[in-house]
Design a protein around this motif. Structure first.
Motif, PDB file in Angstrom:
ATOM      1  N   VAL A  34       0.843  -1.194   0.000  1.00  0.00           N
ATOM      2  CA  VAL A  34       0.000   0.000   0.000  1.00  0.00           C
ATOM      3  C   VAL A  34       0.879   1.245   0.000  1.00  0.00           C
ATOM      4  O   VAL A  34       1.831   1.352   0.769  1.00  0.00           O
ATOM      5  CB  VAL A  34      -0.929   0.009   1.233  1.00  0.00           C
ATOM      6  N   ASN A  35       0.567   2.191  -0.891  1.00  0.00           N
ATOM      7  CA  ASN A  35       1.311   3.452  -0.975  1.00  0.00           C
ATOM      8  C   ASN A  35       0.690   4.488  -0.050  1.00  0.00           C
ATOM      9  O   ASN A  35      -0.495   4.807  -0.164  1.00  0.00           O
ATOM     10  CB  ASN A  35       1.291   3.977  -2.409  1.00  0.00           C
ATOM     11  N   LEU A  36       1.497   5.006   0.858  1.00  0.00           N
ATOM     12  CA  LEU A  36       1.043   6.010   1.808  1.00  0.00           C
ATOM     13  C   LEU A  36       1.665   7.364   1.482  1.00  0.00           C
ATOM     14  O   LEU A  36       2.846   7.446   1.152  1.00  0.00           O
ATOM     15  CB  LEU A  36       1.437   5.614   3.235  1.00  0.00           C
ATOM     16  N   ARG A  37       0.864   8.408   1.569  1.00  0.00           N
ATOM     17  CA  ARG A  37       1.404   9.751   1.373  1.00  0.00           C
ATOM     18  C   ARG A  37       2.016  10.246   2.685  1.00  0.00           C
ATOM     19  O   ARG A  37       1.381  10.218   3.733  1.00  0.00           O
ATOM     20  CB  ARG A  37       0.318  10.721   0.912  1.00  0.00           C
ATOM     21  N   VAL A  38       3.259  10.703   2.595  1.00  0.00           N
ATOM     22  CA  VAL A  38       4.015  11.181   3.753  1.00  0.00           C
ATOM     23  C   VAL A  38       4.441  12.625   3.492  1.00  0.00           C
ATOM     24  O   VAL A  38       4.782  12.986   2.363  1.00  0.00           O
ATOM     25  CB  VAL A  38       5.265  10.304   3.987  1.00  0.00           C
ATOM     26  N   ALA A  39       4.436  13.450   4.522  1.00  0.00           N
ATOM     27  CA  ALA A  39       4.894  14.838   4.382  1.00  0.00           C
ATOM     28  C   ALA A  39       5.760  15.209   5.582  1.00  0.00           C
ATOM     29  O   ALA A  39       5.451  14.832   6.721  1.00  0.00           O
ATOM     30  CB  ALA A  39       3.715  15.788   4.273  1.00  0.00           C
ATOM     31  N   ILE A  40       6.844  15.937   5.316  1.00  0.00           N
ATOM     32  CA  ILE A  40       7.786  16.340   6.363  1.00  0.00           C
ATOM     33  C   ILE A  40       8.203  17.790   6.135  1.00  0.00           C
ATOM     34  O   ILE A  40       8.489  18.196   5.011  1.00  0.00           O
ATOM     35  CB  ILE A  40       9.042  15.441   6.366  1.00  0.00           C
ATOM     36  N   TRP A  41       8.245  18.554   7.209  1.00  0.00           N
ATOM     37  CA  TRP A  41       8.709  19.937   7.156  1.00  0.00           C
ATOM     38  C   TRP A  41       9.865  20.145   8.139  1.00  0.00           C
ATOM     39  O   TRP A  41       9.915  19.521   9.194  1.00  0.00           O
ATOM     40  CB  TRP A  41       7.576  20.894   7.563  1.00  0.00           C
ATOM     41  N   ASN A  42      10.758  21.058   7.788  1.00  0.00           N
ATOM     42  CA  ASN A  42      11.801  21.555   8.689  1.00  0.00           C
ATOM     43  C   ASN A  42      12.720  20.453   9.209  1.00  0.00           C
ATOM     44  O   ASN A  42      12.974  20.347  10.416  1.00  0.00           O
ATOM     45  CB  ASN A  42      11.148  22.309   9.863  1.00  0.00           C
ATOM     46  N   LYS A  43      13.271  19.661   8.294  1.00  0.00           N
ATOM     47  CA  LYS A  43      14.134  18.544   8.678  1.00  0.00           C
ATOM     48  C   LYS A  43      15.435  18.996   9.342  1.00  0.00           C
ATOM     49  O   LYS A  43      16.106  18.180   9.983  1.00  0.00           O
ATOM     50  CB  LYS A  43      14.464  17.690   7.455  1.00  0.00           C
ATOM     51  N   SER A  44      15.796  20.249   9.200  1.00  0.00           N
ATOM     52  CA  SER A  44      17.048  20.744   9.787  1.00  0.00           C
ATOM     53  C   SER A  44      16.874  21.201  11.236  1.00  0.00           C
ATOM     54  O   SER A  44      17.807  21.730  11.837  1.00  0.00           O
ATOM     55  CB  SER A  44      17.598  21.902   8.947  1.00  0.00           C
TER      56      SER A  44
END
Length: 226
Positions: A34-44
């Motif tokens: 199953v393909n899941l949508r992932v989102a990430i902000w401000n990795k630093s």
């Protein structure tokens, strides 16, 4: 299912709200295809990561304001669409039906994304946070490996009327927990959180429980002061 192989995923403008700047969104295929949508902000970020999970029927876009608040506070923030929700794959042929074969699939999806995606991309310490089903997931995760998380902040996440007992106070007693609940919640009764609070207090645990008088199930917007 079609393997989207970490293909870029879209984030949609809703009701005049633009996606917060500086994020990336993509698809990740979990072990059962199953393909899941992932989102990430401000990795630093040097403060750590808020692992935020939405409730049943919700999606990433609904949390734009919350995401922006945490970005402004200097945190990395990561979340995904549960299978059958948002822009993640549907299990049913009816794309409007958020079907899942077994609720344990949600738990395994979340753990898979943590181990294969967040572990490489999201700075620690980690704080587990979620509303309703997302709060339920937070409780599950801090029991799987209490050492993974520095703290947890579940909202209305202690289970529904018919949900079996799934939180072992003895396992999570050393994790700082700040739980939130409306005292008139008809979906996930507050009595479960009060019971957990009493159990952790006896064990010398570290739980704070904030409640709202006459508050229903949708109290997640009250958790963060703007």
């Amino acid at each position: 299912m079609i393997d989207k192989k970490h293909a870029k995923a879209s984030l949609t403008e809703i009701r005049g709200y633009q996606p917060p700047n500086g994020g990336e969104s993509f698809y990740y295929q979990v072990e059962n295809g199953v393909n899941l949508r992932v989102a990430i902000w401000n990795k630093s970020s040097d403060k750590g990561t808020i692992l935020l999970q939405s409730g049943r029927t919700e999606f990433i876009e609904k949390y734009y304001e919350v995401i922006q608040e945490f970005i402004q506070r200097g945190f990395c923030i990561a979340l995904m669409d549960w299978r059958g929700q948002g822009l993640s794959d549907r299990i049913s042929k009816d794309v409007h039906l958020g079907h899942v074969r077994d609720f344990s699939d949600y738990d395994s999806d979340f753990i898979n994304v943590i181990e294969k995606v967040y572990e490489d991309l999201c700075p620690k310490p980690w704080i587990a946070m979620g509303h309703s089903m997302g709060g339920h997931g937070s409780h599950i995760l801090i029991q799987v490996d209490p050492g993974y998380f520095a703290a947890a902040a579940p909202s209305a996440g202690s289970g529904r009327h018919r949900t079996g007992s799934f939180i072992k106070a003895s396992v999570i007693k050393d994790i700082p927990i700040w739980a939130f609940h409306g005292d008139n919640d008809k979906v996930c009764p507050i009595e479960r959180d009060r019971k957990l609070f009493a159990e952790l207090k006896k064990l010398g645990g570290n739980m704070k429980l904030t409640t709202w008088a006459a508050g229903g199930h949708g109290v997640s917007d009250k958790m963060i002061a703007g």
